[in-house]
Design a protein around this motif. Structure first.
Motif, PDB file in Angstrom:
ATOM      1  N   ASN A 129       1.079   5.512  -0.350  1.00 17.38           N
ATOM      2  CA  ASN A 129       0.306   6.758  -0.335  1.00 17.38           C
ATOM      3  C   ASN A 129       0.360   7.422  -1.703  1.00 17.38           C
ATOM      4  OD1 ASN A 129      -0.378   6.475   2.315  1.00 17.38           O
ATOM      5  ND2 ASN A 129       1.233   7.814   3.093  1.00 17.38           N
ATOM      6  N   GLY A 172       0.828  12.749   3.249  1.00 18.64           N
ATOM      7  CA  GLY A 172       0.337  11.881   4.319  1.00 18.64           C
ATOM      8  C   GLY A 172      -1.150  11.653   4.323  1.00 18.64           C
ATOM      9  N   HIS A 173      -1.840  11.797   3.192  1.00 25.66           N
ATOM     10  CA  HIS A 173      -3.264  11.492   3.150  1.00 25.66           C
ATOM     11  C   HIS A 173      -3.431   9.978   3.219  1.00 25.66           C
ATOM     12  CE1 HIS A 173      -3.095  15.431   0.922  1.00 25.66           C
ATOM     13  NE2 HIS A 173      -3.854  15.694   1.982  1.00 25.66           N
ATOM     14  N   LYS A 174      -3.975   9.515   4.331  1.00 26.59           N
ATOM     15  CA  LYS A 174      -3.974   8.069   4.593  1.00 26.59           C
ATOM     16  C   LYS A 174      -5.048   7.312   3.810  1.00 26.59           C
ATOM     17  CE  LYS A 174      -2.311   8.789   9.232  1.00 26.59           C
ATOM     18  NZ  LYS A 174      -2.635   8.763  10.631  1.00 26.59           N
ATOM     19  N   LYS A 175      -6.130   7.985   3.452  1.00 27.18           N
ATOM     20  CA  LYS A 175      -7.228   7.259   2.828  1.00 27.18           C
ATOM     21  C   LYS A 175      -7.049   7.096   1.324  1.00 27.18           C
ATOM     22  CE  LYS A 175     -10.561   8.435   6.284  1.00 27.18           C
ATOM     23  NZ  LYS A 175     -11.864   9.014   6.574  1.00 27.18           N
ATOM     24  N   SER A 176      -6.073   7.718   0.766  1.00 22.24           N
ATOM     25  CA  SER A 176      -5.841   7.645  -0.665  1.00 22.24           C
ATOM     26  C   SER A 176      -4.545   6.883  -0.902  1.00 22.24           C
ATOM     27  CB  SER A 176      -5.753   9.057  -1.230  1.00 22.24           C
ATOM     28  OG  SER A 176      -5.396   9.031  -2.571  1.00 22.24           O
ATOM     29  N   LYS A 177      -4.683   5.590  -1.253  1.00 20.58           N
ATOM     30  CA  LYS A 177      -3.491   4.733  -1.406  1.00 20.58           C
ATOM     31  C   LYS A 177      -3.561   3.940  -2.700  1.00 20.58           C
ATOM     32  CE  LYS A 177      -2.581   4.091   3.465  1.00 20.58           C
ATOM     33  NZ  LYS A 177      -1.207   4.146   3.842  1.00 20.58           N
ATOM     34  N   HIS A 208      -2.827   0.329  -4.302  1.00 21.37           N
ATOM     35  CA  HIS A 208      -2.719  -1.061  -3.864  1.00 21.37           C
ATOM     36  C   HIS A 208      -1.954  -1.823  -4.943  1.00 21.37           C
ATOM     37  CE1 HIS A 208      -5.694  -0.950  -0.529  1.00 21.37           C
ATOM     38  NE2 HIS A 208      -6.061   0.136  -1.184  1.00 21.37           N
ATOM     39  N   TYR A 263       0.867  -1.172   0.000  1.00 18.88           N
ATOM     40  CA  TYR A 263       0.000   0.000   0.000  1.00 18.88           C
ATOM     41  C   TYR A 263       0.907   1.226   0.000  1.00 18.88           C
ATOM     42  CZ  TYR A 263      -3.015  -3.626   1.869  1.00 18.88           C
ATOM     43  OH  TYR A 263      -3.693  -4.798   2.068  1.00 18.88           O
TER      44      TYR A 263
END
Length: 162
Positions: free
Chosen positions: A113, A118-123, A125, A111
């Motif tokens: 970024n 540091g936007h954690k919800k946008s990754k 995969h 995963y």
């Protein structure tokens, strides 16, 4: 009654006789050994011919002659094609081939970024699979090992000779 009829049929099947055709005696050992296709054949039953079993190259050739080839690809389809190419090469050159030995696949899941902030919800995969097969090649006794370097295998296959 029904219980006596079933016992009579079982006794007849065990003796090798068929009262109402081979389908009723499918539980007998003789019928199972003949196979499902032979049960439905009308007329004389086909004879299973004896065929010689090929002795594996590892039992015929010395261990010192063996060259182990490691094939790695992201999909088993590419490995199947590479093994077919190696088998054709061995048949044409007079060598022997044994295998493939299939190892379990390696799977990686990462995963990352999408943003450097540091936007954690946008990754992203990333999933990577790696399949590994080993093939033993026994070159011909006359030589000709350098011809293996000119084999054309699928471009997604990594090959390691050792």
């Amino acid at each position: 009654s029904g219980g006596q009829g079933a016992a009579l049929l079982a006794a007849a099947c065990a003796a090798g006789a068929s009262l109402a055709g081979p389908a009723l005696c499918a539980r007998s050992p003789r019928a199972r050994a003949a196979g499902a296709v032979a049960l439905r054949v009308r007329g004389p039953k086909p004879v299973r011919m004896w065929a010689p079993e090929e002795i594996p190259a590892s039992e015929r050739r010395a261990v010192e002659d063996r060259i182990t080839i490691r094939l790695v690809a992201p999909d088993p389809f590419y490995l199947t094609e590479a093994v077919e190419v190696l088998e054709d090469f061995a048949r044409e050159s007079g060598g022997d081939i044994e295998g493939p030995r299939v190892m379990r696949r390696n799977r990686g899941h990462w995963y990352l970024n999408k943003s450097p902030n540091g936007h954690k919800k946008s990754k992203y995969h990333l999933m990577v699979e790696e399949h590994t097969w080993f093939v033993d090649y026994y070159p011909p006794a006359e030589g000709g090992l350098e011809a293996i370097m000119k084999i054309r295998i699928p471009h997604r296959v990594r090959i390691q000779i050792g």
